[in-house]
Design a protein around this motif. Structure first.
Motif, short mmCIF file in Angstrom:
data_model
loop_
_atom_site.label_atom_id
_atom_site.label_comp_id
_atom_site.label_asym_id
_atom_site.label_seq_id
_atom_site.Cartn_x
_atom_site.Cartn_y
_atom_site.Cartn_z
N TYR A 95 47.68 88.65 -12.07
CA TYR A 95 48.04 88.73 -13.48
C TYR A 95 49.50 88.31 -13.68
N PHE A 96 49.73 87.65 -14.81
CA PHE A 96 51.08 87.26 -15.21
C PHE A 96 51.45 88.08 -16.43
N LEU A 97 52.20 89.17 -16.20
CA LEU A 97 52.61 90.05 -17.30
C LEU A 97 53.88 89.53 -17.93
N GLN A 98 53.91 89.53 -19.26
CA GLN A 98 55.09 89.09 -20.00
C GLN A 98 55.43 90.11 -21.07
N ALA A 99 56.72 90.22 -21.37
CA ALA A 99 57.19 91.09 -22.46
C ALA A 99 58.12 90.30 -23.36
N ARG A 100 57.94 90.46 -24.67
CA ARG A 100 58.88 89.85 -25.61
C ARG A 100 59.17 90.83 -26.73
N ALA A 101 60.43 90.87 -27.14
CA ALA A 101 60.88 91.81 -28.16
C ALA A 101 61.24 91.08 -29.45
N HIS A 102 61.06 91.79 -30.56
CA HIS A 102 61.46 91.33 -31.89
C HIS A 102 62.52 92.31 -32.41
N ASP A 103 63.53 91.79 -33.12
CA ASP A 103 64.49 92.72 -33.73
C ASP A 103 64.33 92.74 -35.24
N ASN A 104 65.07 93.63 -35.87
CA ASN A 104 64.93 93.82 -37.31
C ASN A 104 65.60 92.73 -38.13
N ASN A 105 66.23 91.77 -37.47
CA ASN A 105 66.77 90.61 -38.17
C ASN A 105 65.84 89.40 -38.07
N GLY A 106 64.65 89.61 -37.48
CA GLY A 106 63.68 88.52 -37.38
C GLY A 106 63.81 87.66 -36.13
N ASN A 107 64.70 88.04 -35.21
CA ASN A 107 64.85 87.28 -33.97
C ASN A 107 63.79 87.70 -32.95
N HIS A 141 60.53 88.06 -20.28
CA HIS A 141 60.48 88.52 -18.89
C HIS A 141 59.05 88.45 -18.38
N GLN A 142 58.88 87.83 -17.22
CA GLN A 142 57.54 87.70 -16.64
C GLN A 142 57.53 88.19 -15.20
N ILE A 143 56.48 88.91 -14.85
CA ILE A 143 56.25 89.30 -13.46
C ILE A 143 54.82 88.97 -13.09
N THR A 144 54.62 88.72 -11.83
CA THR A 144 53.27 88.47 -11.29
C THR A 144 52.84 89.66 -10.46
N ILE A 145 51.66 90.20 -10.73
CA ILE A 145 51.15 91.34 -9.96
C ILE A 145 49.70 91.05 -9.56
N THR A 146 49.21 91.86 -8.66
CA THR A 146 47.83 91.69 -8.16
C THR A 146 47.08 93.01 -8.26
N VAL A 147 45.84 92.93 -8.71
CA VAL A 147 44.90 94.05 -8.63
C VAL A 147 43.92 93.68 -7.51
N PRO A 148 44.02 94.30 -6.34
CA PRO A 148 43.19 93.89 -5.20
C PRO A 148 41.72 94.25 -5.40
N GLN A 149 40.91 93.46 -4.77
CA GLN A 149 39.47 93.75 -4.72
C GLN A 149 39.23 94.85 -3.71
N ILE A 150 38.47 95.86 -4.06
CA ILE A 150 38.12 96.92 -3.13
C ILE A 150 36.95 96.48 -2.29
N LEU A 151 37.16 96.48 -0.99
CA LEU A 151 36.09 96.06 -0.08
C LEU A 151 35.33 97.27 0.42
N HIS A 152 34.00 97.18 0.45
CA HIS A 152 33.18 98.28 0.91
C HIS A 152 32.64 97.99 2.31
#
Length: 363
Positions: free
Chosen positions: A321-333, A352-363
């Motif tokens: 997964y590629f998680l991203q966060a973006r903020a808005h301020d009260n001046n419209g930026n 800001h972006q980070i890459t994470i992994t959710v592993p497959q559970i092997l049985h």
């Protein structure tokens, strides 16, 4: 470096992360700052010159230049002046420089050159009223006690910055004696530090010993060479000064490259916007294709301060997964996908972006 690898302080909180030994530059373990107020021992430290030695018995604040009444104030005299509290988030203008593309020279800050503190001190306007600044003055120069040799100069210089003598700006500034209800630690500017709410950290001069009113714009090296936006290194023809902070946010959990288990997760982070407040934070888990609104969780939503945010991420399926966060301020930026590139790597407020992994559970 994982959280387990971080240096520990005596109270077992993660300690500061060293970037440079001399002069000392230390990044906050920002993912482990879980309180709205950053503890003093976890507040980032940015220095250009060696720490000064302060002899409090002989220390004084001098006000001079284009003033009717040049004055000297001792530490005890300043402590007796009217004082106010200001909650201010401070961010180094080089924060997130390590994430700038293409790379730029300078301290390679990740996301931890930012902190929020309660500052207590004397309004700058009160001090200026005592000296009666002349109409011929256009700027105030703030001189710190720290001095040393710059790589591009032969003679020792003090750290100095100026501000325009703008009435609205002067009314916001504080000469701080305390940080989080304690005398400012030496490493953060004891006995006196300038606080310029909403501005990047270079303006918050530490160890202030002199304030000089001048009739022409200041051209010191920390003003005209450093802390300007330029496109080509060495070309200052169209330099734009670095001043107010931009809307920005970071993801503090999960960490970059982390593997998270199946189930629900609370994605956490911080957002700030300089002089104004954050109106909204959005999270994407699909590399920016879709966005979801996060919940602002800080008890305080004050101008000049950051806010914590959370997003409930329910039952992700295994994969990357590629998680991203973006903020808005009260001046419209809104945070841009990519910050405006500049040769010194200042003001990186890109999503800001980070890459994470959710592993497959092997049985």
């Amino acid at each position: 470096m994982t959280n387990q690898d971080l240096p520990r302080t005596i109270n077992d909180k993660p300690g500061l992360i060293p970037l440079q030994v001399m002069p000392e530059n230390m990044e906050s373990p920002i993912s482990d700052v879980l309180t709205w107020i950053t503890p003093n021992e976890q507040f980032y430290a940015r220095n250009h010159l060696p720490y000064p030695t302060i002899q409090l018995e002989s220390w004084a604040l001098f006000l001079g230049g284009e003033v009717e009444r040049p004055l000297n104030f001792s530490y005890e005299q300043i402590k007796k002046m009217p004082q106010v509290d200001k909650f201010v988030t401070m961010e180094c203008s080089g924060n997130k420089r390590a994430l700038m593309e293409p790379p730029t020279p300078g301290e390679q800050w990740q996301t931890g050159a930012v902190g929020n503190a309660k500052w207590t001190g004397v309004p700058l306007a009160y001090i200026l009223d005592q000296a009666k600044v002349k109409e011929t003055a256009v700027e105030l120069v703030f001189t710190g006690a720290d001095s040393g040799i710059r790589p591009d100069m032969d003679n020792a210089v003090n750290y100095e910055r100026s501000l325009l003598l703008d009435k609205a700006l002067m009314s916001e500034c504080l000469l701080a004696l305390k940080m989080n209800d304690e005398p400012i630690p030496h490493k953060h500017g004891f006995p006196l530090r300038l606080i310029v709410p909403g501005w990047y950290g270079m303006a918050h001069v530490k160890w202030i010993s002199r304030i000089t009113a001048i009739p022409i714009p200041f051209k010191g090296p920390f003003q005209a060479i450093d802390y300007v936006y330029i496109t080509n290194e060495g070309n200052y023809n169209n330099a734009v000064p670095v001043t107010e902070m931009k809307v920005n946010s970071i993801i503090t959990w999960p960490s970059k490259g982390e593997k998270v288990h199946l189930g629900s997760h609370t994605v956490r982070g911080l957002a700030w916007a300089g002089k104004t407040t954050i109106s909204k934070v959005e999270i994407s888990i699909d590399n920016g294709m879709t966005w979801n609104t996060a919940r602002l969780t800080s008890p305080e939503h004050k101008p000049y301060t950051w806010t914590f945010w959370e997003y409930q991420w329910d039952n992700p399926v295994p994969g990357q997964y590629f998680l991203q966060a973006r903020a808005h301020d009260n001046n419209g930026n809104v945070q841009p996908k990519a910050a405006t590139w500049n040769a010194k790597g200042y003001g990186n407020n890109s999503i800001h972006q980070i890459t994470i992994t959710v592993p497959q559970i092997l049985h």
